[in-house]
Design an enzyme around this catalytic site. Structure first.
Site, short mmCIF file in Angstrom:
data_model
loop_
_atom_site.label_atom_id
_atom_site.label_comp_id
_atom_site.label_asym_id
_atom_site.label_seq_id
_atom_site.Cartn_x
_atom_site.Cartn_y
_atom_site.Cartn_z
N ARG A 149 0.84 -1.32 -0.10
CA ARG A 149 -0.08 0.00 -0.20
C ARG A 149 0.80 1.41 -0.05
O ARG A 149 0.47 2.42 0.11
CB ARG A 149 -1.09 -0.01 1.15
N GLU B 87 -5.11 17.76 -9.23
CA GLU B 87 -5.92 18.31 -10.51
C GLU B 87 -7.07 18.51 -10.41
O GLU B 87 -8.01 18.19 -11.09
CB GLU B 87 -5.66 17.19 -11.81
N ARG C 154 -3.88 22.60 -12.09
CA ARG C 154 -2.85 21.67 -12.58
C ARG C 154 -2.95 21.24 -14.17
O ARG C 154 -2.08 21.23 -14.73
CB ARG C 154 -2.63 20.35 -11.75
N ASN D 152 -1.05 20.88 -18.87
CA ASN D 152 -1.66 20.07 -20.17
C ASN D 152 -1.74 21.14 -21.43
O ASN D 152 -2.36 20.99 -22.27
CB ASN D 152 -2.92 19.40 -20.10
N LYS E 170 2.22 11.88 -10.62
CA LYS E 170 1.39 11.09 -11.50
C LYS E 170 2.06 9.78 -11.85
O LYS E 170 3.06 9.93 -12.44
CB LYS E 170 1.03 11.69 -12.65
N HIS F 48 -1.91 19.94 -24.94
CA HIS F 48 -2.10 18.54 -24.94
C HIS F 48 -3.32 17.92 -25.30
O HIS F 48 -3.65 16.87 -25.93
CB HIS F 48 -2.05 18.12 -23.53
N LYS G 86 6.70 23.62 -12.61
CA LYS G 86 5.91 22.29 -12.43
C LYS G 86 5.61 22.24 -10.83
O LYS G 86 4.39 22.07 -10.79
CB LYS G 86 6.34 21.18 -13.05
N HIS H 298 -2.97 14.74 -27.85
CA HIS H 298 -3.42 13.52 -27.45
C HIS H 298 -4.32 12.96 -28.61
O HIS H 298 -4.21 11.81 -29.12
CB HIS H 298 -4.40 13.23 -26.19
N HIS I 138 4.70 11.24 -28.03
CA HIS I 138 4.11 12.25 -27.12
C HIS I 138 4.57 13.71 -27.43
O HIS I 138 3.80 14.84 -27.82
CB HIS I 138 4.01 11.87 -25.81
N GLU J 32 7.78 19.12 -24.59
CA GLU J 32 7.29 19.26 -23.38
C GLU J 32 7.98 20.63 -22.79
O GLU J 32 7.18 21.42 -22.10
CB GLU J 32 7.41 18.36 -22.36
#
Ligand code: GLY
Length: 336
Positions: A111, A213, A217, A221, A133, A224, A203, A228, A240, A175
């Site tokens: 956990r 988010e 946040r 993106n 993330k 993005h 960041k 995507h 990407h 990026e």
């Protein structure tokens, strides 16, 4: 060498940036660690030395097709076999895919146990390794399963960039380009180390203000939504970061179409993406606007109609319920 902090109260951590900083790894490990599970890939320089810590190395597969729950299950069995405990540590050594997987494995094992990332790609340094993330893909889509799990520390050793394949470098620059528009900083005036460090600071500040988010946040993106859609529509022929570069130009064109920014600001986007970073600003030919539009409707952010992160005179922000007409108009300019 620079030591930056991601300020998250009792989960704050340091990011060490510079040349040769992999030698600092021991300073980021929990003092209780007796074992380290190093998660990495073939072809990544093996520079991990930790006297007094028993290291077991796990080599995971390459490419999005290996970013799966099966890979996590294999790691879990390996962690069980080596007797990894909550006092020990997982170390992800690689680019964004490796640190996403190592982070998710650490979040899930018992956990949650500590994880330290040694980021070896530019994209990882300025984005994937920072902010917690983690996750894997499902056949139904990318990064659909995961957890927020902050690392205990991150190393960004710029020496790794000297041998990074050119395409991976381009992805990182895609990026990095977005950070030019998130604050008023003149990143163009900075050398590589200072620029990487400043991207991480930007960041870190955004993540600290909205770790999970709930809102802000999402500005990380920028570019993005279209990116995507492009990745999927091209069957991932565009990587990407390459798609993000084009997505930034699209976001600027859409911002212009909606009257949010002027032509000078659109040109600034082109100057950074095409000029400073020499990246592609046009999608490959033959893409279908209807398909791209449908894919953007399915974007994870699109909870209230078509949703984009867009520039404005007061900064980049999330814009919901955008009409299809300007979205199509910006696309036709880009696809021309
Ligand atoms: N890559 C965007 C984020 O970490 O939120």
């Amino acid at each position: 060498m620079r030591r930056l902090t991601v300020p998250l109260a009792d989960r704050s951590y340091e990011v060490v940036v510079g040349r040769g900083v992999v030698a600092e790894l021991a300073t980021l490990l929990p003092s209780t660690a007796q074992r380290a599970a190093v998660v990495t890939q073939d072809g990544i320089p093996d520079e991990i030395e930790l006297p007094g810590v028993e290291i077991t190395t796990f080599i995971i597969g390459q490419g999005e097709s290996a970013k799966t729950l099966d890979t996590i299950a294999t790691l879990m069995s390996g962690f069980a076999a080596m007797g990894l405990t909550r006092h020990d540590v997982v170390i992800g050594v690689g680019g964004g895919m490796v640190t996403d997987i190592a982070g998710f494995a650490a979040a899930s094992w018992h956990r949650g146990i500590p994880v330290v990332h040694v980021s070896t790609s530019l994209l990882g340094m300025v984005d994937a390794a920072i902010g917690g993330k983690t996750g894997v893909n499902l056949p139904e889509g990318k990064n659909l399963v995961g957890a927020y799990w902050q690392p205990s520390g991150v190393l960004c050793d710029l020496d790794f960039l000297d041998t990074l394949p050119p395409r991976e470098m381009r992805c990182g620059l895609g990026e990095m380009a977005k950070y030019h528009f998130l604050t008023g900083d003149n990143l163009l005036a900075m050398d590589l180390e200072e620029r990487v460090a400043r991207c991480i600071e930007i960041k870190a500040e955004v993540v600290a203000s909205d770790e999970r988010e709930g809102g802000r946040r999402a500005i990380l993106n920028y570019g993005h939504t279209f990116a995507h859609a492009l990745e999927i529509a091209t069957g991932h022929q565009l990587a990407h970061g390459e798609a993000v570069a084009i997505g930034l130009i699209y976001a600027a064109e859409l911002g212009f179409e909606l009257g949010r920014i002027d032509a000078t600001r659109v040109q600034q986007h082109r100057d950074v993406v095409a000029g400073e970073y020499d990246l592609m600003t046009q999608p490959p030919p033959g893409l279908d606007a209807d398909e791209l539009l449908a894919l953007m409707h399915r974007d994870k952010k699109a909870l209230t109609g078509l949703t984009f992160v867009l520039d404005s005179p007061h900064g980049v922000e999330v814009v919901t319920s955008v009409d299809e007409a300007p979205v199509r108009a910006a696309m036709s300019r880009l696809l021309q």
